[in-house]
Design a protein around this motif. Structure first.
Motif, short mmCIF file in Angstrom:
data_model
loop_
_atom_site.label_atom_id
_atom_site.label_comp_id
_atom_site.label_asym_id
_atom_site.label_seq_id
_atom_site.Cartn_x
_atom_site.Cartn_y
_atom_site.Cartn_z
N ILE A 91 0.88 -1.17 0.00
CA ILE A 91 0.00 0.00 0.00
C ILE A 91 0.91 1.22 0.00
N SER A 92 0.71 2.12 -0.94
CA SER A 92 1.51 3.35 -0.96
C SER A 92 0.57 4.55 -0.93
N GLN A 93 0.96 5.53 -0.14
CA GLN A 93 0.15 6.75 -0.04
C GLN A 93 1.06 7.95 -0.01
N ARG A 94 0.67 9.00 -0.72
CA ARG A 94 1.40 10.27 -0.74
C ARG A 94 0.54 11.35 -0.09
N ALA A 95 1.14 12.09 0.81
CA ALA A 95 0.41 13.18 1.48
C ALA A 95 1.42 14.14 2.09
N SER A 96 0.93 15.28 2.52
CA SER A 96 1.77 16.25 3.21
C SER A 96 1.82 15.92 4.69
N VAL A 97 3.03 15.85 5.24
CA VAL A 97 3.23 15.62 6.67
C VAL A 97 3.95 16.83 7.24
N ASP A 98 3.21 17.64 8.00
CA ASP A 98 3.77 18.87 8.57
C ASP A 98 4.43 19.73 7.50
N GLY A 99 3.75 19.84 6.36
CA GLY A 99 4.22 20.70 5.28
C GLY A 99 5.25 20.08 4.36
N VAL A 100 5.61 18.81 4.61
CA VAL A 100 6.59 18.11 3.77
C VAL A 100 5.87 17.00 3.01
N GLU A 101 5.96 17.04 1.68
CA GLU A 101 5.33 15.98 0.89
C GLU A 101 6.10 14.68 1.08
N ALA A 102 5.37 13.60 1.41
CA ALA A 102 6.03 12.35 1.76
C ALA A 102 5.29 11.16 1.16
N ASP A 103 6.03 10.09 0.97
CA ASP A 103 5.47 8.80 0.54
C ASP A 103 5.64 7.79 1.65
N VAL A 104 4.59 7.04 1.92
CA VAL A 104 4.67 5.92 2.83
C VAL A 104 4.38 4.65 2.04
N VAL A 105 5.14 3.59 2.31
CA VAL A 105 4.93 2.29 1.68
C VAL A 105 4.81 1.25 2.76
N CYS A 106 3.72 0.51 2.74
CA CYS A 106 3.48 -0.55 3.71
C CYS A 106 3.38 -1.89 2.96
N THR A 107 4.15 -2.87 3.42
CA THR A 107 4.16 -4.20 2.82
C THR A 107 3.40 -5.17 3.70
N GLY A 108 2.61 -6.03 3.07
CA GLY A 108 1.86 -7.01 3.85
C GLY A 108 1.13 -7.99 2.95
N ARG A 109 -0.03 -8.42 3.43
CA ARG A 109 -0.86 -9.36 2.68
C ARG A 109 -2.33 -8.96 2.77
N PHE A 110 -3.04 -9.13 1.68
CA PHE A 110 -4.49 -9.12 1.74
C PHE A 110 -4.95 -10.53 2.14
N TYR A 111 -5.80 -10.61 3.14
CA TYR A 111 -6.34 -11.88 3.62
C TYR A 111 -7.84 -11.81 3.36
N ASP A 112 -8.30 -12.55 2.35
CA ASP A 112 -9.67 -12.43 1.87
C ASP A 112 -10.49 -13.68 2.15
N PHE A 113 -11.65 -13.47 2.75
CA PHE A 113 -12.66 -14.51 2.91
C PHE A 113 -13.57 -14.42 1.69
N CYS A 114 -13.64 -15.48 0.89
CA CYS A 114 -14.40 -15.45 -0.36
C CYS A 114 -15.44 -16.57 -0.38
N CYS A 115 -16.46 -16.37 -1.19
CA CYS A 115 -17.43 -17.44 -1.42
C CYS A 115 -17.95 -17.32 -2.84
N ARG A 116 -18.52 -18.42 -3.29
CA ARG A 116 -19.14 -18.43 -4.62
C ARG A 116 -20.59 -17.98 -4.47
N HIS A 117 -20.93 -16.93 -5.20
CA HIS A 117 -22.28 -16.36 -5.14
C HIS A 117 -22.86 -16.31 -6.55
N GLU A 118 -23.94 -17.02 -6.74
CA GLU A 118 -24.58 -17.10 -8.07
C GLU A 118 -23.56 -17.47 -9.14
N GLY A 119 -22.69 -18.43 -8.79
CA GLY A 119 -21.74 -18.99 -9.75
C GLY A 119 -20.45 -18.23 -9.90
#
Length: 207
Positions: A91-119
């Motif tokens: 996940i990457s996000q760009r925003a101003s932090v105390d007047g300084v433009e910054a990029d944050v990058v977070c590494t991880g996993r999406f953990y998804d609960f899924c099901c079959r719905h109408e095929g």
């Protein structure tokens, strides 16, 4: 129970579509990846039904909130019409932090609960797992001094992401799953129960 290659390909496409359509602002198609009545999204800055997540994501997109995603490795546990899918992501996000433009990058996993719905496979619940992150000024010459008190309020896996989002006006939830710890172990247990036939995809809606 045997799992078809077709199921696995459809689940991967489902996760890919989530990222591409959400980041592109393709809201009508983005809505189709979710289960129409049970869809639930948890993020650092949002926890609630998928329809509300789509609405607030669209509002943010239209006012210039810059949150993007990138996907990596993928694994699916499939049992009949249910699946638990994990996908490496950033996940990457760009925003101003105390007047300084910054990029944050977070590494991880999406953990998804899924099901079959109408095929078709749909996401019932998405819970990110936040493993590590960092924050950098966009201009390498800029100086950015962080408030360590605020930074240390959040778990190590997403504390810089939470810092930037808090500075940008978001209310960030603490205690979300990281690489290790009780929260992620509880999530894995909820995933196992989902595959075994539990009535709900974990404790959605409880904080």
């Amino acid at each position: 129970m045997p799992t078809s290659l077709e199921d696995r390909l459809e689940l991967r496409e489902l996760v890919d579509n989530w990222v591409v359509w959400r980041d592109a602002g393709d809201w009508d198609r983005f809505a189709t990846v979710w289960h129409p009545t049970q869809g639930w999204m948890t993020a650092t800055w949002f926890q609630g039904p998928a329809a509300e997540f789509i609405a607030v994501s669209r509002e943010g997109f239209e006012r210039g909130v810059n949150i993007l995603h990138f996907l990596g490795g993928h694994s699916a546990d499939v049992y009949g019409d249910r699946a638990v899918v994990q996908t490496k992501m950033t996940i990457s996000q760009r925003a101003s932090v105390d007047g300084v433009e910054a990029d944050v990058v977070c590494t991880g996993r999406f953990y998804d609960f899924c099901c079959r719905h109408e095929g078709e496979w749909k996401i019932v619940r998405r819970q990110p797992i936040y493993e590590k992150d960092r924050l950098d000024p966009v201009d390498p010459a800029a100086r950015l001094e962080l408030d360590t008190g605020l930074l240390n309020r959040f778990p190590s896996g997403y504390r810089h992401l939470a810092y930037l989002q808090t500075k940008a006006g978001f209310t960030v939830k603490t205690g979300l799953p990281g690489l290790t710890g009780e929260a992620v172990l509880r999530l894995y247990d909820e995933g196992a129960k989902w595959l075994a036939g539990s009535a709900t995809a974990g404790e959605v809606g409880k904080g």
